[in-house]
Write a protein that holds these residues in place. Structure first.
Motif, PDB file in Angstrom:
ATOM      1  N   PHE A 196      -9.721  -3.418   6.195  1.00  0.00           N
ATOM      2  CA  PHE A 196     -10.978  -2.722   5.949  1.00  0.00           C
ATOM      3  C   PHE A 196     -11.849  -2.738   7.204  1.00  0.00           C
ATOM      4  CE2 PHE A 196      -9.320  -4.750   2.195  1.00  0.00           C
ATOM      5  CZ  PHE A 196      -9.201  -3.674   1.341  1.00  0.00           C
ATOM      6  N   ARG A 239      -6.389 -18.587  -3.406  1.00  0.00           N
ATOM      7  CA  ARG A 239      -5.848 -19.943  -3.222  1.00  0.00           C
ATOM      8  C   ARG A 239      -6.492 -20.623  -2.024  1.00  0.00           C
ATOM      9  NH1 ARG A 239      -1.546 -22.133  -0.599  1.00  0.00           N
ATOM     10  NH2 ARG A 239      -1.106 -20.156   0.424  1.00  0.00           N
ATOM     11  N   LYS A 240      -6.807 -19.825  -0.992  1.00  0.00           N
ATOM     12  CA  LYS A 240      -7.378 -20.418   0.204  1.00  0.00           C
ATOM     13  C   LYS A 240      -8.879 -20.612   0.102  1.00  0.00           C
ATOM     14  CE  LYS A 240      -3.694 -19.532   3.320  1.00  0.00           C
ATOM     15  NZ  LYS A 240      -2.915 -18.524   4.012  1.00  0.00           N
ATOM     16  N   ILE A 293     -11.451 -12.215  10.077  1.00  0.00           N
ATOM     17  CA  ILE A 293     -11.412 -10.888   9.464  1.00  0.00           C
ATOM     18  C   ILE A 293     -12.622 -10.052   9.834  1.00  0.00           C
ATOM     19  CG2 ILE A 293      -9.887 -11.467   7.550  1.00  0.00           C
ATOM     20  CD1 ILE A 293     -12.313 -11.457   5.718  1.00  0.00           C
ATOM     21  N   ASN A 322      -9.676  -1.289  -4.130  1.00  0.00           N
ATOM     22  CA  ASN A 322      -8.534  -0.426  -3.828  1.00  0.00           C
ATOM     23  C   ASN A 322      -7.599  -0.315  -5.018  1.00  0.00           C
ATOM     24  OD1 ASN A 322      -9.120   0.460  -1.336  1.00  0.00           O
ATOM     25  ND2 ASN A 322      -7.599  -0.755  -0.246  1.00  0.00           N
ATOM     26  N   LEU A 327      -1.567 -10.700  -2.053  1.00  0.00           N
ATOM     27  CA  LEU A 327      -2.622 -10.994  -1.093  1.00  0.00           C
ATOM     28  C   LEU A 327      -3.832 -11.605  -1.800  1.00  0.00           C
ATOM     29  CD1 LEU A 327      -3.801 -10.728   1.769  1.00  0.00           C
ATOM     30  CD2 LEU A 327      -4.561  -8.446   1.155  1.00  0.00           C
ATOM     31  N   LYS A 384      -1.624  -1.497  -3.251  1.00  0.00           N
ATOM     32  CA  LYS A 384      -0.200  -1.685  -2.971  1.00  0.00           C
ATOM     33  C   LYS A 384       0.276  -2.896  -3.776  1.00  0.00           C
ATOM     34  CE  LYS A 384      -0.553  -2.259   1.538  1.00  0.00           C
ATOM     35  NZ  LYS A 384      -1.890  -1.971   2.052  1.00  0.00           N
ATOM     36  N   GLY A 425      -5.781 -20.593   6.634  1.00  0.00           N
ATOM     37  CA  GLY A 425      -6.584 -19.695   5.814  1.00  0.00           C
ATOM     38  C   GLY A 425      -7.989 -19.547   6.366  1.00  0.00           C
ATOM     39  N   ARG A 431      -4.064  -9.280   7.833  1.00  0.00           N
ATOM     40  CA  ARG A 431      -3.803  -8.623   6.554  1.00  0.00           C
ATOM     41  C   ARG A 431      -5.036  -7.861   6.094  1.00  0.00           C
ATOM     42  NH1 ARG A 431      -1.677 -13.363   2.840  1.00  0.00           N
ATOM     43  NH2 ARG A 431      -3.378 -14.456   3.831  1.00  0.00           N
ATOM     44  N   TYR A 432      -6.055  -7.881   6.928  1.00  0.00           N
ATOM     45  CA  TYR A 432      -7.323  -7.248   6.549  1.00  0.00           C
ATOM     46  C   TYR A 432      -7.284  -5.788   6.962  1.00  0.00           C
ATOM     47  CZ  TYR A 432     -12.434  -7.006   6.030  1.00  0.00           C
ATOM     48  OH  TYR A 432     -13.698  -6.713   5.648  1.00  0.00           O
ATOM     49  N   ASP A 491      -3.222 -15.085  -2.655  1.00  0.00           N
ATOM     50  CA  ASP A 491      -3.293 -15.951  -1.480  1.00  0.00           C
ATOM     51  C   ASP A 491      -4.741 -16.185  -1.049  1.00  0.00           C
ATOM     52  OD1 ASP A 491      -1.636 -17.418   0.251  1.00  0.00           O
ATOM     53  OD2 ASP A 491      -2.205 -16.076   1.883  1.00  0.00           O
ATOM     54  N   ILE A 492      -5.562 -15.142  -1.123  1.00  0.00           N
ATOM     55  CA  ILE A 492      -6.966 -15.313  -0.734  1.00  0.00           C
ATOM     56  C   ILE A 492      -7.645 -16.315  -1.658  1.00  0.00           C
ATOM     57  CG2 ILE A 492      -9.187 -14.179  -0.376  1.00  0.00           C
ATOM     58  CD1 ILE A 492      -7.685 -11.571   0.041  1.00  0.00           C
ATOM     59  N   GLY A 548     -14.088 -14.593   2.255  1.00  0.00           N
ATOM     60  CA  GLY A 548     -13.056 -14.371   1.245  1.00  0.00           C
ATOM     61  C   GLY A 548     -13.533 -13.575   0.052  1.00  0.00           C
ATOM     62  N   PHE A 578      -9.956 -16.254   7.657  1.00  0.00           N
ATOM     63  CA  PHE A 578     -11.268 -15.831   7.153  1.00  0.00           C
ATOM     64  C   PHE A 578     -12.252 -15.633   8.306  1.00  0.00           C
ATOM     65  CE2 PHE A 578     -10.187 -18.071   2.996  1.00  0.00           C
ATOM     66  CZ  PHE A 578      -9.901 -16.882   2.360  1.00  0.00           C
ATOM     67  N   TRP A 599     -13.615  -9.916   0.869  1.00  0.00           N
ATOM     68  CA  TRP A 599     -12.244  -9.414   1.036  1.00  0.00           C
ATOM     69  C   TRP A 599     -11.621  -9.133  -0.330  1.00  0.00           C
ATOM     70  CZ3 TRP A 599      -8.060 -12.489   4.272  1.00  0.00           C
ATOM     71  CH2 TRP A 599      -6.993 -11.629   4.567  1.00  0.00           C
ATOM     72  N   LYS A 609     -12.944  -6.007  -1.885  1.00  0.00           N
ATOM     73  CA  LYS A 609     -12.438  -4.766  -1.296  1.00  0.00           C
ATOM     74  C   LYS A 609     -11.009  -4.487  -1.747  1.00  0.00           C
ATOM     75  CE  LYS A 609     -15.398  -4.902   2.744  1.00  0.00           C
ATOM     76  NZ  LYS A 609     -15.687  -6.114   3.507  1.00  0.00           N
ATOM     77  N   VAL A 610     -10.184  -5.543  -1.816  1.00  0.00           N
ATOM     78  CA  VAL A 610      -8.802  -5.344  -2.257  1.00  0.00           C
ATOM     79  C   VAL A 610      -8.770  -4.899  -3.713  1.00  0.00           C
ATOM     80  CG1 VAL A 610      -6.604  -6.492  -2.648  1.00  0.00           C
ATOM     81  CG2 VAL A 610      -7.881  -6.983  -0.586  1.00  0.00           C
TER      82      VAL A 610
END
Lengths: 452, 368
Positions: free
Chosen positions: B143, A393-394, B110, A374, A387, A381, B103, B140-141, A390-391, A364, B107, A367, A370-371
């Motif tokens: 990359f 949160r998880k 991904i 961007n 997103l 976006k 979730g 949703r990944y 949500d990441i 996570g 993970f 991820w 990287k988001v």
């Protein structure tokens, strides 16, 4: 002028050396504790003082000590956590560099209270020059009979060892620190069992922050009842705050926990305001992992009260409108700073420092970075913002150690309070490369509706 | 009476069960069985210290114990949390747990290559089962996924680190079954990898082959069986032999086709755990049916893809076309064999040795 307990003698020339330290009332607390108090009395005094752990979590130290299991025939250990790697926090460095004997005296008293005959200082590897200072101080204390066998004729033995870390943020987590100290890979252990039952070498262990252990000295000197009179409410005593960012006078300050955040930032006694007449945009008051708050929520709580530099007041409103005291790494952002870029650099840090043991944090954090990259570089976006939410949160709460939470909170808080800035980045990718979002409304007075 | 008092009452998804003190929530759920058992990717009951890492077995403790009824503040890893008397646990009845598990699966996936079509583990992969059950179809990944070079660790084991989910099971196996461990985790975060220092070989001991069995994904595979066949084309057969190694249980599952043994593994139970560890001699070298005493076909859950093509005791649906068409048979519009060269009527797949190959379907050109 705020009263000082830790740094009151820091200005004295040569206080780093034993002779000067001793002449200025040093090791008096150690003598008092070892000669006239029983270990339980010391613990009781610490409990009375209401001292809370200064490493970030703010857990009452006396309570932590009383959890220590004391089986017969098993050694107990005290470990000093000097792996200060939180971005924005550099208070322990100051203590160890300028007042090494204060820490050693604190370690001596604490070890006596806990019945530990071996004590380790686990120091981060990047503080390359400080282990030499500590080791020189330990040698001096040895020579003068405050360490080694039969200290002050009381029959109490203590050896202090300094161990360098190898540059991992995660080794500041107490169980990862213990693993690393044992010579293993610095992966946090799964709790329970807690270190107080099975810690270093499977023996009962207490891990405390440098500042916490140093604060034991004034507690013994003035007594727990007197210590409570410093500060407000449950936030007793003084706290070292390492202030950095857009400030006129960044540095390490010892504050009594009864001043307001506004006073801390703007008064000349402390940080002296924000340079070049810029305005305050946001602040992270407790080291990189606590939630960032915009200026209006920093200076007043959602209820409209003045926010104070205490554990309770900073936490007022929970994570919705509050933040945390954390380790006291006070990072101030002025109107020229970009919250998105700032969040990206924190996310990069946590991605780099994740130990890779449990999946939510390992995957996570990378991820999120990287988001965020961007979004920051104009390729985001609108859905990326949801997103990210949500990441985080998880990740939060689903990991072995608090690093997952620490990685999730800054991102969550940035989106919670600065969502318009993220959206502006997404909608104006070209402009976002050339200029910052600016102050926007973050410093405006709070609308009445939010004060419910 | 005294012994009965010692048992702890635990309620998991409103099913009450009595277990010994010191049992973990996961093992308590396994005594109930069925859907209330949380999935486990890293926990392995035969390996000490395993578990707690993958976070797929997270559950919610809604009541701590009889003495302290407060719920636990966070979701806990059921494989490492021991039960208390009167504890109440919500697994599939808690939307929070299912959400967190979803979730975690996301993970885990991904950075997983999802190369199931060419992966030897496909069909018996824990991650595959887990993502079918709890994952979503899309990702949703956006990359690049992390990749590693494939590595031969030893003569018999292939390490395909890209597929690894870092469950640490193989590390514990090498620690606890062999006399010296030569591999571990290097680096950290999502760059961490299972590796041997200086690319050392793992052939130093007779039990290292068990890392293949404990691997929940296709990261560690048997080089003597790689790409030989898909598991669902093979027939698992229980067999045993007198092994000279006292630590080896000698009870294995042979994966056969005809009389040929493609692969030897330990016998796995319904949670994917081996019933007993076997030695490398049994696993890699005894590939002749004469070495083994065959006990009979191995029972595989009918939900597993491995049972595809096993027609023992299967009742096929009856032909209904004749009924619908008043006893007339349908008119054949075209015979597929008149236009296609594959699927020849004279070729029977079960007669072919090994996987079917183009040479098994002789074309007209080949016939000449």
């Amino acid at each position: 002028m705020g009263r000082k307990l830790l740094l009151d003698k820091a200005h004295i020339e040569g206080i780093r050396y034993f002779d000067v330290y001793r002449k200025n009332g040093g090791y008096a607390a150690a003598e008092k504790a070892l000669k006239s108090m029983s270990p339980d009395q010391v613990t009781e005094e610490v409990k009375k003082s209401g001292l809370r752990g200064r490493g970030g979590a703010g857990f009452p130290t006396g309570l932590k000590w009383s959890f220590l299991a004391k089986p017969e025939g098993v050694p107990r250990y005290l470990v000093c956590n000097a792996d200060e790697s939180e971005p924005g926090t550099f208070k322990d460095r100051y203590l160890m560099e300028f007042l090494p004997h204060l820490l050693i005296e604190g370690l001596l008293i604490s070890s006596y209270a806990l019945g530990a005959n071996t004590t380790y200082i686990y120091i981060r590897g990047e503080y390359a020059w400080i282990p030499d200072i500590l080791e020189a101080a330990i040698a001096e204390a040895h020579k003068n009979g405050f360490l080694g066998k039969n200290i002050l004729g009381t029959g109490f033995d203590l050896e202090i060892y300094v161990q360098r870390g190898a540059g991992a943020y995660i080794c500041g987590e107490e169980t990862a620190l213990i693993e690393s100290l044992e010579g293993k890979r610095g992966n946090p252990r799964i709790k329970p069992p807690f270190p107080a039952v099975k810690g270093l070498y499977q023996c009962p262990t207490v891990v405390n922050n440098v500042e916490t252990l140093a604060a034991i000295v004034p507690i013994i000197n003035i007594g727990g009842d007197e210590y409570v009179k410093y500060g407000t409410g449950k936030s007793t005593g003084t706290k070292l705050i390492s202030a950095c960012g857009n400030l006129n006078k960044p540095g390490v300050y010892e504050i009594e926990m009864n001043i307001s955040v506004e006073e801390f930032i703007y008064s000349d006694e402390y940080c002296g305001g924000i340079p070049n007449g810029k305005r305050l945009k946001a602040c992270i008051p407790g080291g990189s992992s606590v939630p960032i708050v915009p200026a209006n929520l920093l200076l007043t709580t959602a209820k409209g009260e003045k926010r104070m530099m205490t554990y309770e007041s900073l936490n007022d409103g929970g994570f919705a409108t509050g933040t945390m005291m954390g380790s006291g790494g006070f990072i101030v952002l002025d109107e020229d700073q970009c919250v998105v870029r700032h969040t990206l650099s924190l996310a990069r840090f946590y991605h780099h420092e994740s130990c890779g043991q449990c999946s939510p944090c390992r995957e996570g954090t990378g991820w999120m970075e990287k988001v965020l990259k961007n979004i920051e570089h104009g390729k985001g976006k609108m859905s990326d913002i949801d997103l990210l939410w949500d990441i985080q949160r998880k990740i939060e709460g689903n990991t072995i150690c608090p690093l997952g939470d620490a990685a999730a909170w800054p991102v969550a808080a940035a989106i919670r309070h600065f969502r318009d800035e993220f959206e502006w980045h997404v909608l104006n990718p070209d402009e976002a490369q050339r200029r910052n979002f600016g102050l926007a409304h973050y410093a405006d007075p709070l609308p009445v509706a939010a004060a419910v | 009476m005294a012994e009965e008092k010692k048992l702890f009452k635990v309620k998991i998804d409103n099913i009450t069960v009595e277990v010994e003190p010191g049992t973990t929530i996961l093992n308590a759920a396994r005594t109930i069985g069925g859907e209330v058992v949380p999935p486990a990717m890293c926990y392995y009951s035969k390996l000490q210290g395993s578990g707690g890492k993958c976070r797929t077995c997270l559950v919610k403790v809604t009541k701590g114990s009889e003495a302290d009824p407060r719920p636990m503040p966070k979701l806990v890893a059921s494989c490492r949390t021991t039960v208390m008397d009167g504890m109440e646990v919500a697994n599939i009845t808690s939307p929070e747990v299912l959400d967190a598990r979803k979730g975690v699966v996301e993970f885990l996936l991904i950075n997983h290559p999802l190369d199931c079509p060419v992966c030897d583990q496909a069909g018996e992969c824990d991650l595959q089962d887990l993502s079918y059950e709890h994952g979503v179809s899309g990702t949703r990944y956006e990359f690049k996924r992390r990749t590693f070079e494939k590595e031969d660790i030893g003569e018999h084991i292939k390490l395909h680190m890209t597929r690894c989910i870092l469950c640490y099971r193989c590390v514990f196996t090498a620690d606890q079954l062999t006399n010296k461990r030569h591999h571990g985790i290097l680096k950290r975060g999502d760059a961490s990898e299972i590796s041997t220092y200086m690319r050392a070989s793992l052939d130093h001991t007779n039990f290292i082959g068990n890392v293949i069995d404990v691997c929940p994904v296709g990261a560690l595979t048997d080089r003597t069986a790689r790409f030989k066949n898909r598991v669902w084309f093979l027939k698992p057969v229980d067999a045993h032999r007198e092994c000279s190694d006292p630590k080896c249980c000698g009870k294995v599952a042979l994966w056969m086709r005809g009389d040929e043994i493609f692969r030897v593994t330990a016998r796995k139970d319904k949670y994917g755990e081996v019933e007993g560890f076997i030695c490398d001699t049994c696993r890699f070298e005894k590939k002749d049916i004469k070495d083994w005493i065959v006990e009979g076909p191995r029972k595989i859950s009918r939900h597993s893809v491995i049972t595809a093509g096993h027609y023992v005791g299967v009742h096929k649906p009856q032909e209904t076309v004749m009924k619908v068409m008043d006893g007339r048979s349908p008119r054949l519009l075209m015979d597929i064999h008149s236009v296609s060269e594959v699927n020849m009527p004279q070729v029977d797949l079960s007669q072919i040795e090994g996987p079917a190959h183009s040479t098994d379907f002789p074309t007209k050109k080949g016939d000449q």
